[in-house]
Design an enzyme around this catalytic site. Structure first.
Site, PDB file in Angstrom:
ATOM      1  N   GLY A  87       0.808  -1.227   0.000  1.00  0.00           N
ATOM      2  CA  GLY A  87       0.000   0.000   0.000  1.00  0.00           C
ATOM      3  C   GLY A  87       0.826   1.254   0.000  1.00  0.00           C
ATOM      4  O   GLY A  87       0.384   2.298   0.487  1.00  0.00           O
TER       5      GLY A  87
ATOM      6  N   PHE B 195      11.887  -6.990   2.030  1.00  0.00           N
ATOM      7  CA  PHE B 195      10.817  -7.670   2.766  1.00  0.00           C
ATOM      8  C   PHE B 195      10.024  -8.629   1.886  1.00  0.00           C
ATOM      9  O   PHE B 195       9.114  -9.315   2.374  1.00  0.00           O
ATOM     10  CB  PHE B 195       9.840  -6.653   3.373  1.00  0.00           C
ATOM     11  CG  PHE B 195      10.509  -5.588   4.191  1.00  0.00           C
ATOM     12  CD1 PHE B 195      11.466  -5.919   5.141  1.00  0.00           C
ATOM     13  CD2 PHE B 195      10.192  -4.253   4.014  1.00  0.00           C
ATOM     14  CE1 PHE B 195      12.089  -4.943   5.900  1.00  0.00           C
ATOM     15  CE2 PHE B 195      10.800  -3.270   4.771  1.00  0.00           C
ATOM     16  CZ  PHE B 195      11.757  -3.617   5.722  1.00  0.00           C
TER      17      PHE B 195
ATOM     18  N   LYS C 144      20.221   2.328 -10.368  1.00  0.00           N
ATOM     19  CA  LYS C 144      19.937   3.762 -10.483  1.00  0.00           C
ATOM     20  C   LYS C 144      19.614   4.370  -9.124  1.00  0.00           C
ATOM     21  O   LYS C 144      19.857   5.563  -8.893  1.00  0.00           O
ATOM     22  CB  LYS C 144      18.809   4.014 -11.487  1.00  0.00           C
ATOM     23  CG  LYS C 144      17.452   3.415 -11.113  1.00  0.00           C
ATOM     24  CD  LYS C 144      16.533   4.379 -10.407  1.00  0.00           C
ATOM     25  CE  LYS C 144      15.216   3.721 -10.036  1.00  0.00           C
ATOM     26  NZ  LYS C 144      14.312   4.651  -9.324  1.00  0.00           N
TER      27      LYS C 144
END
Length: 460
Positions: free
Chosen positions: A135, A211, A319
């Site tokens: 989210g 994670f 990057k």
């Protein structure tokens, strides 16, 4: 005096004349051949030859190759300035160039219309449910983007925070990242993995890289083995050096789990505001890449396809580390020259490693490479660049990270990048310096001094 092509003499105020002379002994007429070399004359052959009768002044064209130089007509009653002639030529050339550009653009538009008329749209029509894992800001932006394409489409967001979940379902906004941005009503948030994944046609993975493995292992029982995973995460797993194309199938215990990498210049806020940009989807499965292209492409988001998964993922991961270096330059007030030089060097280092790993050089110069690098290194919205700015200003890394509400992937990726460089025997001075600064083993000032003291070598 007139020539057979009806060009007036005053147009030739400063041509180069070459002549040859013949004499008719019976009539005492002298015939001279004049060759005019006109460098700006609008014909394929700018050399004109005139045969002049000295008594009558009549003129006809001829072909003579004598190279005697004489002066132009001395008796032109109304010579036109050279500047006026040049202006006329420039105006004519300008009209020609504009016509060429117009024709080229019209061809491009016709090609585009033909292509769109043949393009398939059945993927979106057949898609009923998309799930987004995470989210965060980019996951939310992509959820809104997909939901806006089809009102009947259900877009489920699987997240951990019940408060954010509630704000999405009741107020149609992500109260943590986009409190003022309205989400489509067909975006639904949930904390239940089974509810989110059941019957999903596509899955957008937007979890932080570090994670991802443990999270996916926890929901693997609800994942269909044929569910395509579109990875939005950019980075390398610190201890294992794995990319998302390796993490996802291994965590789900399914080596054949369909995988697509999505990358390119795309800040979440601008995507939410429907500002135009372009990204690339990469997959070994060409049909799958084309399907995801249809699913995600819109009027404000162009999607290109690629088979170079390694190149897209490595460019996306490295990057972030380079963006930290760019931020350090800003924080230290080293100037624009330093910024340009550093980013150019960093791009080369990314290309060296990526190609050693099997990536295509063209991928590194494309949307997921140079496009994403420019955005992340030069714009203030970048989280990784912000970390670098604060490091360059003298702040401690722990203080910086504790004050941020989003993950800067470059911080954890930096160490993994150097391990990869050693594995593939690639020298990466700029990105190595970033890793040393992050590990608190080198100050930004010392790093700059050491980088500038490196041997002067040939550019490769």
């Amino acid at each position: 005096m007139a020539a057979s092509n009806s060009i007036e003499p005053r147009l030739f105020l400063n041509p180069i004349f070459t002549t040859s002379t013949t004499t008719n002994s019976s009539t005492s007429l002298h015939i001279q051949n004049f060759k005019l070399k006109l460098p700006h004359f609008p014909t394929k052959n700018p050399t004109l030859v005139f045969t002049l009768n000295s008594s009558s002044g009549s003129a006809t064209t001829n072909n003579n190759n004598d190279n005697t130089i004489i002066t132009p007509y001395p008796d032109d009653p109304d010579p036109e300035p050279v500047s006026a002639v040049s202006s006329e030529i420039r105006t004519r050339d300008g009209r020609d160039r504009r016509k060429i550009v117009k024709v080229a653009w019209e061809k491009l538009v016709r090609w585009s219309r033909t292509w769109r008329s043949k393009a398939k749209t059945d993927i979106l029509e057949r898609t009923n449910k998309v799930v987004v894992l995470g989210g965060g800001s980019f996951g939310t932006a992509m959820a809104a983007h997909v939901a806006n394409k089809k009102s009947q489409l259900k877009v489920y967001m699987l997240m951990r925070d019940p408060a954010v979940c509630q704000s999405i379902n009741e107020k149609h906004c992500n109260c943590r990242y986009f409190p003022e941005q309205k989400l489509p009503e067909n975006v639904i948030a949930t904390t239940d993995a089974k509810t989110a994944l059941l019957g999903a046609d596509y899955c957008l993975h937007a979890m932080p890289v570090q994670f991802s493995s443990s999270f996916l292992e926890g929901i693997s029982d609800y994942v269909d083995p044929g569910l395509p995973f579109i990875s939005l995460s950019k980075g390398l797993e610190l201890n294992t050096l794995r990319m998302m194309s390796q993490i996802i199938p291994q965590a789900l215990r399914n080596p054949r789990q369909p995988f697509i990498a999505l990358s390119g210049p795309s800040f979440a806020l601008e995507l939410m505001n429907k500002l135009p940009t372009a990204m690339v989807v990469a997959s070994k499965d060409r049909k799958l890449a084309n399907a995801v292209q249809q699913l995600l492409a819109s009027k404000h988001l162009r999607i290109s396809t690629s088979s170079d998964v390694t190149g897209v993922e490595i460019a996306g991961a490295l990057k972030n580390v380079l963006a930290i270096a760019a931020g350090i330059v800003v924080g230290m007030n080293l100037g624009n020259n330093s910024m340009a030089a550093l980013v150019a060097q960093g791009c080369s280092e990314i290309r060296w490693l990526a190609t050693k790993m099997g990536a295509k050089p063209t991928t590194i110069t494309g949307l997921s490479g140079t496009g994403d690098i420019m955005l992340t290194c030069f714009v203030n919205l970048s989280r990784n660049r912000t970390v670098g700015v604060r490091l360059g200003s003298g702040e401690k890394l722990d203080d910086i990270l504790s004050s941020m509400n989003q993950v800067a992937e470059g911080v954890s990726t930096a160490g993994a990048v150097i391990a990869l460089a050693q594995k593939y025997n690639v020298k990466m001075p700029v990105l190595t310096a970033v890793a040393r600064i992050i590990d608190n083993e080198l100050t930004p000032k010392k790093a700059v001094l050491e980088l500038m003291s490196l041997p002067q070598v040939e550019e490769v």
